[in-house]
Design an enzyme around this catalytic site. Sequence first.
Site, PDB file in Angstrom:
ATOM      1  N   VAL A 168       0.825  -1.204   0.000  1.00  0.00           N
ATOM      2  CA  VAL A 168       0.000   0.000   0.000  1.00  0.00           C
ATOM      3  C   VAL A 168       0.867   1.267   0.000  1.00  0.00           C
ATOM      4  CG1 VAL A 168      -1.568   1.359   1.467  1.00  0.00           C
ATOM      5  CG2 VAL A 168      -2.046  -1.055   1.018  1.00  0.00           C
ATOM      6  N   ASP A 203      10.449   3.267   6.659  1.00  0.00           N
ATOM      7  CA  ASP A 203      10.119   1.865   6.974  1.00  0.00           C
ATOM      8  C   ASP A 203      11.157   1.342   7.955  1.00  0.00           C
ATOM      9  OD1 ASP A 203       8.250  -0.366   5.147  1.00  0.00           O
ATOM     10  OD2 ASP A 203       9.664  -1.127   6.656  1.00  0.00           O
ATOM     11  N   ARG A 205      14.252  -3.466   2.986  1.00  0.00           N
ATOM     12  CA  ARG A 205      13.266  -2.842   2.085  1.00  0.00           C
ATOM     13  C   ARG A 205      13.766  -1.461   1.634  1.00  0.00           C
ATOM     14  NH1 ARG A 205       9.437  -3.465  -1.702  1.00  0.00           N
ATOM     15  NH2 ARG A 205       7.594  -2.168  -1.418  1.00  0.00           N
ATOM     16  N   THR A 264      -2.018  -4.556   9.483  1.00  0.00           N
ATOM     17  CA  THR A 264      -2.979  -4.772  10.576  1.00  0.00           C
ATOM     18  C   THR A 264      -3.400  -6.250  10.536  1.00  0.00           C
ATOM     19  OG1 THR A 264      -4.607  -3.824   9.051  1.00  0.00           O
ATOM     20  CG2 THR A 264      -3.942  -2.443  10.887  1.00  0.00           C
ATOM     21  N   THR A 309      -6.206  -0.807   7.234  1.00  0.00           N
ATOM     22  CA  THR A 309      -7.580  -1.246   7.470  1.00  0.00           C
ATOM     23  C   THR A 309      -7.764  -1.569   8.951  1.00  0.00           C
ATOM     24  OG1 THR A 309      -7.545  -2.214   5.279  1.00  0.00           O
ATOM     25  CG2 THR A 309      -9.363  -2.869   6.717  1.00  0.00           C
ATOM     26  N   CYS A 337      -6.274  -9.320   3.642  1.00  0.00           N
ATOM     27  CA  CYS A 337      -7.361  -8.332   3.604  1.00  0.00           C
ATOM     28  C   CYS A 337      -8.692  -9.045   3.804  1.00  0.00           C
ATOM     29  CB  CYS A 337      -7.356  -7.582   2.280  1.00  0.00           C
ATOM     30  SG  CYS A 337      -5.986  -6.425   2.172  1.00  0.00           S
ATOM     31  N   ARG A 378       1.458 -14.214   1.897  1.00  0.00           N
ATOM     32  CA  ARG A 378       0.982 -14.124   3.286  1.00  0.00           C
ATOM     33  C   ARG A 378      -0.427 -14.683   3.412  1.00  0.00           C
ATOM     34  NH1 ARG A 378       2.058  -8.003   4.326  1.00  0.00           N
ATOM     35  NH2 ARG A 378       1.396  -8.001   2.167  1.00  0.00           N
TER      36      ARG A 378
HETATM   37  N1  LIG Z   1      -2.129  -5.183   0.295  1.00  0.00           N
HETATM   38  C1  LIG Z   1      -3.387  -4.909   0.020  1.00  0.00           C
HETATM   39  O1  LIG Z   1      -3.980  -5.434  -0.887  1.00  0.00           O
HETATM   40  C2  LIG Z   1      -4.153  -3.904   0.817  1.00  0.00           C
HETATM   41  C3  LIG Z   1      -5.229  -3.238   0.204  1.00  0.00           C
HETATM   42  C4  LIG Z   1      -5.931  -2.305   0.948  1.00  0.00           C
HETATM   43  C5  LIG Z   1      -5.586  -2.086   2.265  1.00  0.00           C
HETATM   44  N2  LIG Z   1      -4.555  -2.750   2.841  1.00  0.00           N
HETATM   45  C6  LIG Z   1      -4.221  -2.460   4.219  1.00  0.00           C
HETATM   46  O2  LIG Z   1      -3.098  -1.586   4.227  1.00  0.00           O
HETATM   47  C7  LIG Z   1      -2.253  -1.869   5.343  1.00  0.00           C
HETATM   48  C8  LIG Z   1      -0.850  -2.187   4.859  1.00  0.00           C
HETATM   49  O3  LIG Z   1      -0.887  -3.349   4.086  1.00  0.00           O
HETATM   50  P1  LIG Z   1       0.317  -3.768   3.124  1.00  0.00           P
HETATM   51  O4  LIG Z   1      -0.196  -4.891   2.296  1.00  0.00           O
HETATM   52  O5  LIG Z   1       0.892  -2.602   2.454  1.00  0.00           O
HETATM   53  O6  LIG Z   1       1.362  -4.314   4.186  1.00  0.00           O
HETATM   54  P2  LIG Z   1       2.873  -4.722   3.904  1.00  0.00           P
HETATM   55  O7  LIG Z   1       3.218  -5.759   4.888  1.00  0.00           O
HETATM   56  O8  LIG Z   1       3.082  -4.987   2.445  1.00  0.00           O
HETATM   57  O9  LIG Z   1       3.701  -3.404   4.217  1.00  0.00           O
HETATM   58  C9  LIG Z   1       3.773  -2.832   5.444  1.00  0.00           C
HETATM   59  C10 LIG Z   1       5.140  -2.171   5.599  1.00  0.00           C
HETATM   60  O10 LIG Z   1       5.120  -1.510   6.856  1.00  0.00           O
HETATM   61  C11 LIG Z   1       6.393  -1.688   7.456  1.00  0.00           C
HETATM   62  N3  LIG Z   1       6.235  -1.479   8.890  1.00  0.00           N
HETATM   63  C12 LIG Z   1       5.712  -2.311   9.823  1.00  0.00           C
HETATM   64  N4  LIG Z   1       5.717  -1.724  11.034  1.00  0.00           N
HETATM   65  C13 LIG Z   1       6.254  -0.481  10.852  1.00  0.00           C
HETATM   66  C14 LIG Z   1       6.519   0.603  11.717  1.00  0.00           C
HETATM   67  N5  LIG Z   1       6.245   0.538  13.004  1.00  0.00           N
HETATM   68  N6  LIG Z   1       7.093   1.715  11.199  1.00  0.00           N
HETATM   69  C15 LIG Z   1       7.385   1.796   9.882  1.00  0.00           C
HETATM   70  N7  LIG Z   1       7.154   0.785   9.014  1.00  0.00           N
HETATM   71  C16 LIG Z   1       6.589  -0.326   9.492  1.00  0.00           C
HETATM   72  C17 LIG Z   1       6.812  -3.084   7.071  1.00  0.00           C
HETATM   73  O11 LIG Z   1       8.208  -3.240   7.180  1.00  0.00           O
HETATM   74  C18 LIG Z   1       6.302  -3.154   5.631  1.00  0.00           C
HETATM   75  O12 LIG Z   1       7.282  -2.755   4.703  1.00  0.00           O
HETATM   76  C19 LIG Z   1      -2.930  -2.999   6.092  1.00  0.00           C
HETATM   77  O13 LIG Z   1      -3.763  -2.465   7.085  1.00  0.00           O
HETATM   78  C20 LIG Z   1      -3.781  -3.660   5.036  1.00  0.00           C
HETATM   79  O14 LIG Z   1      -4.910  -4.331   5.579  1.00  0.00           O
HETATM   80  C21 LIG Z   1      -3.814  -3.633   2.127  1.00  0.00           C
END
Ligand SMILES: NC(=O)c1ccc[n+]([C@@H]2O[C@H](COP(=O)([O-])OP(=O)(O)OC[C@H]3O[C@@H](n4cnc5c(N)ncnc54)[C@H](O)[C@@H]3O)[C@@H](O)[C@H]2O)c1
Length: 427
Positions: free
Chosen positions: A14, A32, A37, A91, A126, A266, A337
């Site tokens: 995201v 991050d 990464r 989340t 989310t 999700c 995942r």
């Molecule tokens: N992937 C999807 O399809 C999607 C779509 C819509 C919403 N979301 C929501 O968006 C959010 C993120 O999802 P994602 O798929 O991008 O996750 P992800 O795991 O791909 O990325 C999250 C990133 O956050 C970093 N991170 C974790 N803790 C951290 C912190 N304390 N400080 C800084 N960086 C930190 C991780 O290292 C990682 O690179 C979630 O809540 C998810 O439900 C995801």
Amino acid sequence: MRKDKIAIIGLGYVGLPLARLFATNYSVVGFDINTNRITELMSGVDSTLELDNETLQSVLVNEASDSNGLFCTNQLDKIKDCNYYIITVPTPVDKNNRPILTPLIKASETVGAVLKKGDIVIYESTVYPGATEEDCVPVLEKVSGLKFNIDFYAGYSPERINPGDKEHTVEKILKVTSGSTLEVGEKVNDLYKSVIIAGTHLAPTIKVAEASKVIENSQRDINIAFVNELAKIFNLMEINTHDVLEAAGTKWNFLPFKPGLVGGHCIGVDPYYLAQKAQEHGYHPEIILAGRRLNDGMGDYVASEIVKCMIKKNISVNGSKVLILGITFKENCPDVRNTKAVDLIKTLKDYGANITIYDPWADEDEVMHEYGLESSKTIQNRKFDAIVLTVSHNKFKELDFLSLKNKNAIVYDVKNFLKNDLVDGSL
Ligand SMILES: NC(=O)c1ccc[n+]([C@@H]2O[C@H](COP(=O)([O-])OP(=O)(O)OC[C@H]3O[C@@H](n4cnc5c(N)ncnc54)[C@H](O)[C@@H]3O)[C@@H](O)[C@H]2O)c1
């Protein structure tokens, strides 16, 4: 007037596409905690494959500055002069399917440490309704010593991207926005409107925006659970579910859902966030949790259908060679995942089958690290007693199934993706 400067906290599926988009118009610092990464992104490579190298490299800059562009870092002091902080961290749920807010709380602590008067913190992860104002804002207040809605403000704008989907990219999806005051709502909305081509919808409150996201995915989960239940019923009746869905789909208001394994982080996770909050309010959600139970049991169910199919063809399951096509949680995407293919594999292994996994998208080391399973990005020149397609990667269309099949072998197609004459069974 100073131009807005944006920090994006969490550069995953995201955060990165969002950071890239804002960087075309703003100075953006991506933050991050994962140093690997940061290193890969600053070298111009995105292993999630959401951005191609050229697109990423076109916005990268070598140092945080006030000019447009994206600088990625794990150094807190590089985000201290931003005025918008957008949080896009994971989340997940724990093994009992309870929400884990730790990444959100930690990210709020990070932002709290650099928060200044007038700043706006927008959450995109989310969550359940209330998480921003009841769980995250108190952390921002405590760490920063500033007062909410006096010194700093909050917003919530849920992300709707669909990883692997090159058509519905972040700028082409209408974005719901919200703010902690009317004026801040307008500001947050204007910020997103400046880059989102598809436009925005300003929700009246943060809780409304939070609720809207979590029900989008819950609705999909429940609808898929319904067609999965239909598949179970029609399999018993020896009726082809996909033929039924095609026929019913000719009515203008019949919804086009398909049966399958519901994995990922999700659709298979978000309903638990809503359920948890409902329970805190004294309501036990029945439909939401029934949908979850049904979908979570599909890996096991499909495995038992495969076993039946093999036995009917006199294939001994114990000691058989089974090729699994696809270990990612969805098609044309490297994300493994919470993939439900592992449930199916576990059950087949319990029956004594020898499993070979071929997935041209999945990172072999990640599959080994997450699940202790060997997978390969290349197809082995061997023959199998059963071939099971779990994910509809386009590349699987190119496979020569006949050369992979032992005499009498079965092909089971979970996604109804292959030509009918190739397939012995499907959901
Ligand atoms: N992937 C999807 O399809 C999607 C779509 C819509 C919403 N979301 C929501 O968006 C959010 C993120 O999802 P994602 O798929 O991008 O996750 P992800 O795991 O791909 O990325 C999250 C990133 O956050 C970093 N991170 C974790 N803790 C951290 C912190 N304390 N400080 C800084 N960086 C930190 C991780 O290292 C990682 O690179 C979630 O809540 C998810 O439900 C995801």
